[in-house]
Motif scaffolding. Structure first.
Motif, PDB file in Angstrom:
ATOM      1  N   ILE A  65      25.337  30.056 -68.721  1.00 17.64           N
ATOM      2  CA  ILE A  65      25.237  28.739 -69.369  1.00 17.64           C
ATOM      3  C   ILE A  65      23.771  28.298 -69.462  1.00 17.64           C
ATOM      4  CG2 ILE A  65      25.828  26.285 -69.065  1.00 17.64           C
ATOM      5  CD1 ILE A  65      28.569  27.352 -67.918  1.00 17.64           C
ATOM      6  N   MET A  66      22.993  28.656 -68.419  1.00 17.70           N
ATOM      7  CA  MET A  66      21.558  28.329 -68.436  1.00 17.70           C
ATOM      8  C   MET A  66      20.862  29.060 -69.583  1.00 17.70           C
ATOM      9  SD  MET A  66      19.567  26.373 -66.665  1.00 17.70           S
ATOM     10  CE  MET A  66      20.287  26.214 -65.051  1.00 17.70           C
TER      11      MET A  66
ATOM     12  N   SER B  57      30.015  31.380 -58.671  1.00 17.64           N
ATOM     13  CA  SER B  57      29.400  30.482 -59.652  1.00 17.64           C
ATOM     14  C   SER B  57      28.113  31.038 -60.266  1.00 17.64           C
ATOM     15  CB  SER B  57      29.111  29.121 -59.024  1.00 17.64           C
ATOM     16  OG  SER B  57      28.227  29.269 -57.925  1.00 17.64           O
ATOM     17  N   ARG B  58      27.443  31.948 -59.576  1.00 16.19           N
ATOM     18  CA  ARG B  58      26.147  32.434 -60.065  1.00 16.19           C
ATOM     19  C   ARG B  58      26.220  33.048 -61.478  1.00 16.19           C
ATOM     20  NH1 ARG B  58      24.466  35.525 -55.835  1.00 16.19           N
ATOM     21  NH2 ARG B  58      23.548  33.729 -54.793  1.00 16.19           N
ATOM     22  N   PRO B  59      27.199  33.963 -61.769  1.00 17.59           N
ATOM     23  CA  PRO B  59      27.211  34.593 -63.101  1.00 17.59           C
ATOM     24  C   PRO B  59      27.367  33.587 -64.246  1.00 17.59           C
ATOM     25  CG  PRO B  59      28.651  35.787 -61.585  1.00 17.59           C
ATOM     26  CD  PRO B  59      28.248  34.538 -60.897  1.00 17.59           C
TER      27      PRO B  59
ATOM     28  N   ALA C 286      18.353  29.125 -74.932  1.00 22.16           N
ATOM     29  CA  ALA C 286      18.372  29.640 -76.316  1.00 22.16           C
ATOM     30  C   ALA C 286      18.484  28.494 -77.321  1.00 22.16           C
ATOM     31  CB  ALA C 286      19.537  30.613 -76.485  1.00 22.16           C
ATOM     32  N   ALA C 287      19.329  27.509 -77.002  1.00 15.05           N
ATOM     33  CA  ALA C 287      19.512  26.356 -77.906  1.00 15.05           C
ATOM     34  C   ALA C 287      18.223  25.547 -78.001  1.00 15.05           C
ATOM     35  CB  ALA C 287      20.657  25.484 -77.404  1.00 15.05           C
ATOM     36  N   ALA C 288      17.555  25.385 -76.854  1.00 16.52           N
ATOM     37  CA  ALA C 288      16.323  24.591 -76.829  1.00 16.52           C
ATOM     38  C   ALA C 288      15.203  25.275 -77.609  1.00 16.52           C
ATOM     39  CB  ALA C 288      15.880  24.367 -75.382  1.00 16.52           C
ATOM     40  N   MET C 289      15.218  26.629 -77.589  1.00 16.17           N
ATOM     41  CA  MET C 289      14.146  27.383 -78.242  1.00 16.17           C
ATOM     42  C   MET C 289      14.429  27.682 -79.721  1.00 16.17           C
ATOM     43  SD  MET C 289      11.969  27.593 -75.892  1.00 16.17           S
ATOM     44  CE  MET C 289      10.805  28.678 -76.717  1.00 16.17           C
TER      45      MET C 289
END
Length: 618
Positions: free
Chosen positions: A604-605, A597-599, A610-613
């Motif tokens: 996604i994080m 799950s880490r990759p 990127a979307a928030a910035m």
């Protein structure tokens, strides 16, 4: 007023039974006792051996375990299976040690959580508690061999800055090694006791304890009054010690030999030869002006003056920490009555002279600085045994007090043998989203599962505002007064919701029942801790399954079909192991699910950030 050694309400401690003092150190550990004839504390050792046992554990190819000098030989030849400095991991999560992870040559599991760290050796997973118990077991065996008598009771020392979780981990390690840990004592307090400071009830002193070991440095300022030791401040550096003195000499010689880091990395034997020679140089320069040696045909030398120039910045660092400790304690140099030197590295003349000049007084270094903490622990053990009649022992709580946590585990808040009155607390959170209440069940006893302990009380903390799991902060505080009345308070900090209950913890228990509960805890220690580890592994696995499923539900659109299928297969396997697998099997599959799950979680994080910035400038 007549002074009496109060008989512990844990039942009769036999006078003839030996209680040992143990210094469980980062680099070395040792055991001390009060000599039956001289009545003075002595460190235990074979006729011609040292008292120090290196705090190192090595696992062989068939999981056979060796501890001490034998294990030390594997540091270079088998670093992945040789555990050192485990004390630095006690009561710590991976997040606590993230910045120092490169220091450890063995595998410390990175599960990116606040859970306590685990160490992987082959296919098995060990906690710092288990690893420390192997060192304590070696010390116990060694003491029994020298004394020719069983050793079952001990006082163990810890640094003054150890928190509640680290102290409890040390107690658990002792229990797992088959020791009844009567008291956990601060190392600076033990060092003071070794010099007799505080043994006179009329003593009123302020003492500085300067402790420079192989890998760590700390300075503590203590106020001693009426036999009570109060830590006013503590400061230091957990990655500064005698090893750094050795490294300074090695770096000096590497320059002389035109060697770079790459040369040392590729030639482990040369690296080890230089390190061993540097350690020898450091010791010899304490009494001579020059040291010479030969490494692979190259003559190397270093003078005392050169050595002191090399280590001056390191010594200055310790003096800055001493200045900070005084500042935190709101004291000046003239307020310090005594300075005690602890740790083998204080033998270096520059260290001793610098500390003496800083505090403007002669320092105490008459007692072997490697042994002083263990000797003080033996003095404390003698007081607990009732042999030292000149010292008033405050009354204590005979059994540990704690609450039930997930999986029916006992979480100790006030350990047995704590002086009363006392207070302690710990912070908890919710396990489920929107959880509005928490049941607080109070227990007394030494076993790891509450079902084997004695239930004292229970209440519900209701009215917690609906929040995601893990967000509420619930403080549970225990206050045990001089009459043995326990007041338990639970408070949710964000909303102020609070509930309190009064308990009489020792009501209805005879000395014989207390003794039996203690005996059961030692007899079943190995099974109890194995069961606790299994329950914790199951709890962690279930939390990971819930978190991963929630993540897929929210972010499934951003994942590939292959990622979802692989993750769900790993979840199913982990869920099956939770029902029937061993601790190591569960933890292994936990790691597998984490690595799958880490990759995509990181991907996604990054997209979310990127979307928030977007459209914003930094």
């Amino acid at each position: 007023m007549a002074k009496i050694g109060i008989n512990l309400s844990t039942g009769s401690l036999q006078k003839e039974e030996i209680i040992v003092g143990i210094d469980l150190g980062t680099t070395n550990s040792l055991v001390a006792i009060i000599h039956p004839e001289t009545k003075k504390p002595v460190a235990l050792k074979e006729h011609n051996s040292a008292s120090l046992v290196p705090s190192i554990v090595h696992f062989g190819s068939h999981q056979e375990i060796v501890v001490g000098d034998t294990a030390k030989e594997f540091l270079i030849s088998d670093p992945a299976n040789t555990i050192f400095s485990v004390k630095r991991l006690m009561g710590k999560s991976y997040n606590d040690i993230r910045k120092q992870s490169s220091f450890f040559t063995y595998k410390v599991i990175d599960d990116d959580t606040e859970k306590l760290v685990k160490i992987q050796i082959g296919t098995k997973f060990y906690s710092p508690v288990e690893l420390s118990s192997y060192i304590l077991k070696e010390l116990k065996t060694r003491a029994e061999h020298i004394l020719k008598t069983p050793v079952n009771k001990a006082v163990i020392t810890v640094p003054a800055y150890f928190n509640d979780a680290q102290r409890q981990a040390t107690r658990d390690a002792g229990k797992l090694a088959g020791l009844d840990v009567l008291r956990i004592v601060n190392e600076p307090t033990a060092a003071s006791l070794a010099y007799g400071l505080g043994l006179n009830p009329n003593d009123s002193k302020t003492v500085a304890i300067y402790d420079l070991g192989g890998g760590t440095f700390d300075i503590s300022i203590l106020k001693i009054q009426d036999g009570i030791f109060e830590v006013l401040s503590t400061n230091g550096d957990t990655y500064l010690g005698g090893d750094d003195f050795d490294r300074a000499i090695v770096a000096h010689w590497m320059k002389e030999l035109n060697l770079g880091e790459a040369d040392i990395e590729s030639d482990k034997t040369l690296a080890q030869m230089l390190r061993v020679a540097a350690e020898k140089a450091k010791k010899e320069l304490s009494s001579s002006e020059e040291f010479t040696t030969d490494i692979n045909g190259s003559a190397l030398k270093i003078s005392k003056a050169q050595f002191e120039i090399l280590i001056q910045p390191l010594v200055d660092k310790t003096l800055q920490a001493a200045a900070n400790a005084l500042k935190d304690a709101k004291l000046g140099i003239n307020d310090i009555d005594d300075v005690v030197m602890v740790g083998g590295s204080t033998r270096v003349p520059l260290v001793k002279n610098s500390v003496s000049n800083f505090f403007q007084k002669n320092v105490h270094d008459e007692v072997n600085p490697d042994e002083v903490v263990a000797l003080g622990a033996a003095v404390q053990a003698d007081i607990l045994s009732g042999n030292n009649k000149d010292f008033l022992l405050l009354d204590i709580t005979p059994l540990s007090l704690g609450i039930e946590t997930m999986g029916g585990l006992m979480d100790v808040i006030i350990p047995r043998n704590s002086k009363i009155p006392t207070k302690a607390g710990r912070q908890y959170t919710t396990q489920k989203d929107g959880q509005s209440g928490m049941r607080v069940s109070v227990y007394q006893g030494e076993r790891d599962l509450v079902k084997d302990n004695r239930k004292l009380a229970e209440f519900n903390l209701a009215g917690i505002p609906g929040m995601p799991a893990g967000l509420p902060k619930i403080d549970v505080n225990f206050l045990l007064n001089a009459d043995g009345i326990l007041v338990v308070t639970a408070k949710e900090l964000r909303s102020g919701v609070e509930q309190t209950i009064e308990v009489k913890p020792q009501y209805g228990l005879t000395d014989a029942e207390v003794e039996q509960m203690l005996l059961d805890s030692i007899t079943n220690a190995k099974d109890d801790i194995a069961l606790r580890a299994l329950v914790e592994a199951r709890t962690e696995a279930n939390q990971l399954i819930d978190a991963t499923e929630n993540f897929i539900n929210k972010n499934g659109k951003l994942m590939t079909t292959a990622e979802i299928e692989e993750t769900q297969a790993a979840i199913i396997k982990l869920a099956e192991l939770v029902k029937s697998g061993t601790k190591d099997e569960i933890q292994h599959q936990h790691e597998v699910l984490n690595s799958i799950s880490r990759p995509y979680a990181e991907r996604i994080m990054d997209l979310a950030v990127a979307a928030a910035m977007k459209g914003k400038q930094i």
